[in-house]
Motif scaffolding. Structure first.
Motif, PDB file in Angstrom:
ATOM      1  N   UNK A  48       0.869  -1.172   0.000  1.00 41.47           N
ATOM      2  CA  UNK A  48       0.000   0.000   0.000  1.00 41.47           C
ATOM      3  C   UNK A  48       0.903   1.219   0.000  1.00 41.47           C
ATOM      4  N   UNK A  49       0.714   2.131  -0.962  1.00 39.70           N
ATOM      5  CA  UNK A  49       1.563   3.311  -1.059  1.00 39.70           C
ATOM      6  C   UNK A  49       0.782   4.604  -0.829  1.00 39.70           C
ATOM      7  N   UNK A  50      -0.535   4.465  -0.727  1.00 41.27           N
ATOM      8  CA  UNK A  50      -1.416   5.619  -0.607  1.00 41.27           C
ATOM      9  C   UNK A  50      -2.768   5.072  -0.197  1.00 41.27           C
ATOM     10  N   UNK A  51      -3.634   5.916   0.340  1.00 43.22           N
ATOM     11  CA  UNK A  51      -4.954   5.396   0.710  1.00 43.22           C
ATOM     12  C   UNK A  51      -5.730   4.893  -0.508  1.00 43.22           C
ATOM     13  N   UNK A  52      -5.317   5.330  -1.695  1.00 42.52           N
ATOM     14  CA  UNK A  52      -6.009   4.936  -2.919  1.00 42.52           C
ATOM     15  C   UNK A  52      -5.282   3.895  -3.755  1.00 42.52           C
ATOM     16  N   UNK A  53      -4.054   3.506  -3.385  1.00 38.94           N
ATOM     17  CA  UNK A  53      -3.271   2.608  -4.235  1.00 38.94           C
ATOM     18  C   UNK A  53      -2.599   1.478  -3.467  1.00 38.94           C
ATOM     19  N   UNK A  54      -2.641   0.307  -4.056  1.00 41.84           N
ATOM     20  CA  UNK A  54      -1.839  -0.844  -3.640  1.00 41.84           C
ATOM     21  C   UNK A  54      -1.111  -1.288  -4.894  1.00 41.84           C
ATOM     22  N   UNK A  55       0.211  -1.447  -4.812  1.00 41.96           N
ATOM     23  CA  UNK A  55       0.985  -1.766  -6.007  1.00 41.96           C
ATOM     24  C   UNK A  55       1.702  -3.103  -5.881  1.00 41.96           C
TER      25      UNK A  55
END
Length: 109
Positions: A48-55
Motif C-alpha cells: 500500500x503506497x497511498x490510501x487509494x493505491x496498492x501496487x
C-alpha cells in the motif's frame, strides 16, 4: 478470473476497485469490492503506497519524487507514511541515509 501476478496495481474508486493488469488481454477491470477488502486477498508482496493505491513492486519502473511510475506508464502518488516502506522494499538508498550510516560507522572507529 485472473492471475494475481499479472496485477500492476489496484486503485480505490469508492466501494469499487480498479485492477490494472500488465497482460495484453485485459488492461483493467472494475471489481465490486473496496480496496481494503480486495487487497486482503493478495499476498504480502503487494504494498500500500497511498490510501487509494496498492501496487505490485515488481512493476515499478522508477521513483519520481513522491510518485512511482508503473510499467503501465501511470504515475501514482506515494503518501509520506508509506514512503519509507516502499523505499526499503525497493532498496532505495537516499543520500541522507547514506550520510547517516557513514557518520555512524566513522564514530564507531
Amino acid at each position: 478470473m485472473f492471475d494475481f501476478s499479472d496485477i500492476a496495481y489496484l486503485e480505490a474508486n469508492g466501494s469499487y476497485t480498479k485492477v490494472v493488469m500488465v497482460s495484453k488481454k485485459e488492461k483493467s477491470l472494475m471489481v465490486t469490492l473496496n480496496l481494503k477488502a480486495l487487497s486482503s486477498y493478495l499476498d504480502d508482496s503487494f504494498l500500500k503506497i497511498h490510501r487509494s493505491y496498492v501496487i505490485n513492486p515488481d512493476y515499478v519502473s522508477r521513483i519520481c519524487g513522491n510518485r512511482v511510475e508503473m510499467c503501465t506508464g501511470e504515475l501514482l502518488d506515494v503518501s509520506l507514511p508509506y514512503k519509507n516502506l516502499l523505499w526499503d522494499t525497493l532498496n532505495v538508498v537516499t543520500l541522507g541515509k547514506r550520510y547517516k550510516e557513514k557518520r555512524a560507522s566513522s564514530k564507531e572507529s
